[in-house]
Each structure stands twice: as structure tokens, then as C-alpha cells.
Design a protein around this motif. Structure first.
Motif, PDB file in Angstrom:
ATOM      1  N   LEU A  22      52.287  38.843  46.405  1.00  0.00           N
ATOM      2  CA  LEU A  22      52.491  38.947  47.841  1.00  0.00           C
ATOM      3  C   LEU A  22      51.185  38.893  48.621  1.00  0.00           C
ATOM      4  O   LEU A  22      51.203  38.910  49.852  1.00  0.00           O
ATOM      5  N   GLU A  23      50.073  38.841  47.917  1.00  0.00           N
ATOM      6  CA  GLU A  23      48.774  38.892  48.593  1.00  0.00           C
ATOM      7  C   GLU A  23      48.342  37.556  49.172  1.00  0.00           C
ATOM      8  O   GLU A  23      47.293  37.459  49.799  1.00  0.00           O
ATOM      9  N   GLY A  24      49.125  36.504  48.941  1.00  0.00           N
ATOM     10  CA  GLY A  24      48.802  35.229  49.577  1.00  0.00           C
ATOM     11  C   GLY A  24      48.454  34.102  48.628  1.00  0.00           C
ATOM     12  O   GLY A  24      48.572  32.932  48.980  1.00  0.00           O
ATOM     13  N   ARG A  25      48.012  34.419  47.408  1.00  0.00           N
ATOM     14  CA  ARG A  25      47.689  33.375  46.444  1.00  0.00           C
ATOM     15  C   ARG A  25      48.935  32.972  45.687  1.00  0.00           C
ATOM     16  O   ARG A  25      49.696  33.804  45.186  1.00  0.00           O
ATOM     17  N   ALA A  26      49.163  31.675  45.586  1.00  0.00           N
ATOM     18  CA  ALA A  26      50.398  31.184  44.970  1.00  0.00           C
ATOM     19  C   ALA A  26      50.380  31.338  43.458  1.00  0.00           C
ATOM     20  O   ALA A  26      51.417  31.575  42.840  1.00  0.00           O
ATOM     21  N   GLU A  27      49.221  31.183  42.837  1.00  0.00           N
ATOM     22  CA  GLU A  27      49.122  31.239  41.382  1.00  0.00           C
ATOM     23  C   GLU A  27      48.028  32.215  40.968  1.00  0.00           C
ATOM     24  O   GLU A  27      46.945  32.260  41.578  1.00  0.00           O
ATOM     25  N   LEU A  28      48.311  33.001  39.936  1.00  0.00           N
ATOM     26  CA  LEU A  28      47.400  34.054  39.522  1.00  0.00           C
ATOM     27  C   LEU A  28      47.157  34.020  38.027  1.00  0.00           C
ATOM     28  O   LEU A  28      48.041  33.659  37.242  1.00  0.00           O
ATOM     29  N   ARG A  29      45.952  34.452  37.636  1.00  0.00           N
ATOM     30  CA  ARG A  29      45.651  34.682  36.225  1.00  0.00           C
ATOM     31  C   ARG A  29      46.175  36.054  35.820  1.00  0.00           C
ATOM     32  O   ARG A  29      46.437  36.907  36.668  1.00  0.00           O
ATOM     33  N   VAL A  30      46.308  36.266  34.520  1.00  0.00           N
ATOM     34  CA  VAL A  30      46.724  37.583  34.032  1.00  0.00           C
ATOM     35  C   VAL A  30      45.750  38.644  34.528  1.00  0.00           C
ATOM     36  O   VAL A  30      46.154  39.741  34.934  1.00  0.00           O
ATOM     37  N   SER A  31      44.474  38.335  34.514  1.00  0.00           N
ATOM     38  CA  SER A  31      43.468  39.303  34.961  1.00  0.00           C
ATOM     39  C   SER A  31      43.625  39.649  36.434  1.00  0.00           C
ATOM     40  O   SER A  31      43.372  40.794  36.842  1.00  0.00           O
ATOM     41  N   ASP A  32      44.048  38.678  37.255  1.00  0.00           N
ATOM     42  CA  ASP A  32      44.292  38.946  38.673  1.00  0.00           C
ATOM     43  C   ASP A  32      45.433  39.937  38.842  1.00  0.00           C
ATOM     44  O   ASP A  32      45.355  40.875  39.643  1.00  0.00           O
ATOM     45  N   VAL A  33      46.499  39.718  38.081  1.00  0.00           N
ATOM     46  CA  VAL A  33      47.664  40.598  38.159  1.00  0.00           C
ATOM     47  C   VAL A  33      47.290  42.002  37.682  1.00  0.00           C
ATOM     48  O   VAL A  33      47.674  43.006  38.287  1.00  0.00           O
ATOM     49  N   ALA A  34      46.534  42.081  36.593  1.00  0.00           N
ATOM     50  CA  ALA A  34      46.123  43.379  36.068  1.00  0.00           C
ATOM     51  C   ALA A  34      45.272  44.137  37.092  1.00  0.00           C
ATOM     52  O   ALA A  34      45.460  45.348  37.295  1.00  0.00           O
ATOM     53  N   LYS A  35      44.376  43.433  37.748  1.00  0.00           N
ATOM     54  CA  LYS A  35      43.503  44.077  38.738  1.00  0.00           C
ATOM     55  C   LYS A  35      44.319  44.597  39.914  1.00  0.00           C
ATOM     56  O   LYS A  35      44.104  45.718  40.401  1.00  0.00           O
TER      57      LYS A  35
END
Length: 263
Positions: A22-35
Motif C-alpha cells: 500500500l506504500e505506492g510501489r507496485a513490485e517489492l523484493r522480499v527484503s522490502d516486505v520484511a522491512k
């Protein structure tokens, strides 16, 4: 991340993982989600894999990045189609946008924000994104001012300080109170460059069978297309007519049968 009492930790963690998108980025890495979620990377990876199996997320086979999946679109469609205001307002808002060439938006109040149920773009007010499900502040929007008609203690809801998005945004509760009372008197709200520069809207409240304000509908677009100096009366009449039609569909029979929320 400790789960609150009475909640299921696995469900709470899965919801937190989905919330990362929901933060605006369409695609995320696993590390982004974990953070974002405060989870360990291995936990985030396992949850993403589970969500991928049920199509709540999907993984790009080339980049390996995750994005929200089609199952959420299905759920969102079912949820909004079951909403009584959306059912009554959708076709009327679409017709309004087509006729005027402007944007037509319908929203309700969720806590201290307005929550979009649907929006349509006319030829004079195109958008490259969908507003449905997004939120905006109540005090800086036309629909928000209409929704505040049903809030007796606006200061308790919005807090002491009103954020200014532009120099035109109401910045004090005294100012906001005067604006809301004007909305009550004239039956519609205006917003001119209060949330974003170069934009304006006119909105009217939608009432339920008890006469309570449950939603609002607005006409919006660029300043040049709205041309409120010449068209305010015309556009206000149109949006009030459509709001009244939706209210009737929700069971509102007028001030003789229910407490009036619109003067």
C-alpha cells in the motif's frame, strides 16, 4: 511483532505483508516486505509463498519481485458490489461524468478520512489511476466537508491541528466550522485548490433512510474545466440532484419523514 490479544498472529502477519504494497510501489523484493512488516526475511518469504499459492500475490518470473495478485481484485469487486451506496450511486455517477465530461466521485467516511467507493473520469478530467479504495482528508475535500455534517465533535475526530496541503486548505477548526455550516445551509460544498493545486470540486451529501449523512458525491476536475466562477450554480444543482436521487434509492423520504441533515 507481537500479536494483539484476541487476534490470530498468522493472519495478522499475512495482513501486514499485504499492507507493504500500500506504500505506492507496485513490485517489492522480499527484503522490502520484511522491512515494512518488521518480520524476519525468512518469515516474510514463507508468508509470500503461501499468499502466492492462493493468488493474493504473484511473483514476476523474470525479476523475482512480488506484486498484489488477482484474488484481491476479485475480493475487492465482491466487497464494493455488496455496498448499498455503491450499488445506488455507480450508474448515476458514471452518467454524471459522461454528461459533464468531468470526474464523478463517491466516498464515505472511514474514521478521520474519506474512503472512495467509486470514481469515473470524463473527457475533461482524465486520470491514469483508480481512486476506489483510496483515502483523502476530510477537511481538505468537498466530499469530506459534506461527511463532516454528520460529525458533532469535529475537533475530537480530526485532532487539534489541521494539516495544510496548500495555502487554501482550512487550517483552524473555527474556519472549518464556518465552512461546514455553510455547506449545511446551501446544501453543497466547494473545494478549490485545497488538496492539490490546479484542481476544484463541488460535492453534495448522500443521506440514508434515517436522514443521516452516509456518503457524498462530487464533480471534480481541473480549474479551467470546472470554471466555478461561471458554472458553480449549474454544477451545484446537478450534483445535488444526483445526490438526492441516490438518497432516495437508499430509502430517504425527505425531512417530513426523517430528521433533515440538509437545509
Amino acid at each position: 511483532m507481537a500479536a494483539e490479544a484476541g487476534t490470530n498472529q498468522s493472519v495478522e502477519r499475512a495482513a501486514t505483508v499485504l499492507g507493504a504494497f500500500l506504500e505506492g510501489r507496485a513490485e517489492l523484493r522480499v527484503s522490502d516486505v520484511a522491512k515494512h512488516s518488521g518480520l524476519g526475511q525468512s518469515t516474510a518469504s514463507r508468508l509470500l509463498a503461501t499468499l502466492e499459492q492462493i493468488s493474493y500475490v504473484e511473483r514476476d518470473p523474470v525479476s523475482g519481485l512480488y506484486r498484489l495478485g488477482p484474488a484481491l481484485i476479485t475480493l475487492a469487486g465482491v466487497a464494493v458490489n455488496q455496498h448499498p451506496v455503491h450499488r445506488e450511486a455507480r450508474q448515476r455517477a458514471q452518467d454524471l461524468a459522461h454528461t459533464l465530461g468531468l470526474g464523478a466521485n463517491v466516498a464515505e467516511r472511514r474514521g478521520d478520512t474519506m474512503f472512495y467507493l467509486c470514481n469515473f473520469e470524463g473527457r475533461l478530467a482524465p486520470k491514469s489511476f483508480v481512486l476506489m479504495g483510496q483515502r483523502n482528508p476530510l477537511h481538505a475535500t468537498g466530499i469530506g466537508k459534506c461527511l463532516l455534517l454528520g460529525v458533532p465533535d469535529r475537533k475530537a475526530l480530526l485532532g487539534d491541528d489541521l494539516h495544510r496541503y496548500t495555502p487554501n486548505t482550512p487550517g483552524t477548526h473555527d474556519e472549518l466550522d464556518r465552512i461546514v455550516e455553510q455547506v449545511r445551509t446551501q446544501g453543497y460544498a466547494t473545494e478549490v485548490e485545497e488538496l492539490a493545486l490546479g484542481r476544484a470540486c463541488i460535492a453534495a451529501p448522500i443521506l440514508d433512510r434515517a436522514g443521516s449523512v452516509v456518503a457524498g458525491i462530487s464533480i471534480s476536475g481541473p480549474l479551467s474545466a470546472m470554471d466555478l466562477e461561471r458554472r458553480e450554480e449549474e454544477l451545484a444543482r446537478r450534483v445535488i440532484e444526483v445526490a438526492d436521487s441516490i438518497s432516495t434509492g437508499l430509502g430517504y423520504l425527505g425531512p417530513v419523514h426523517a430528521p433533515a441533515s440538509r437545509s
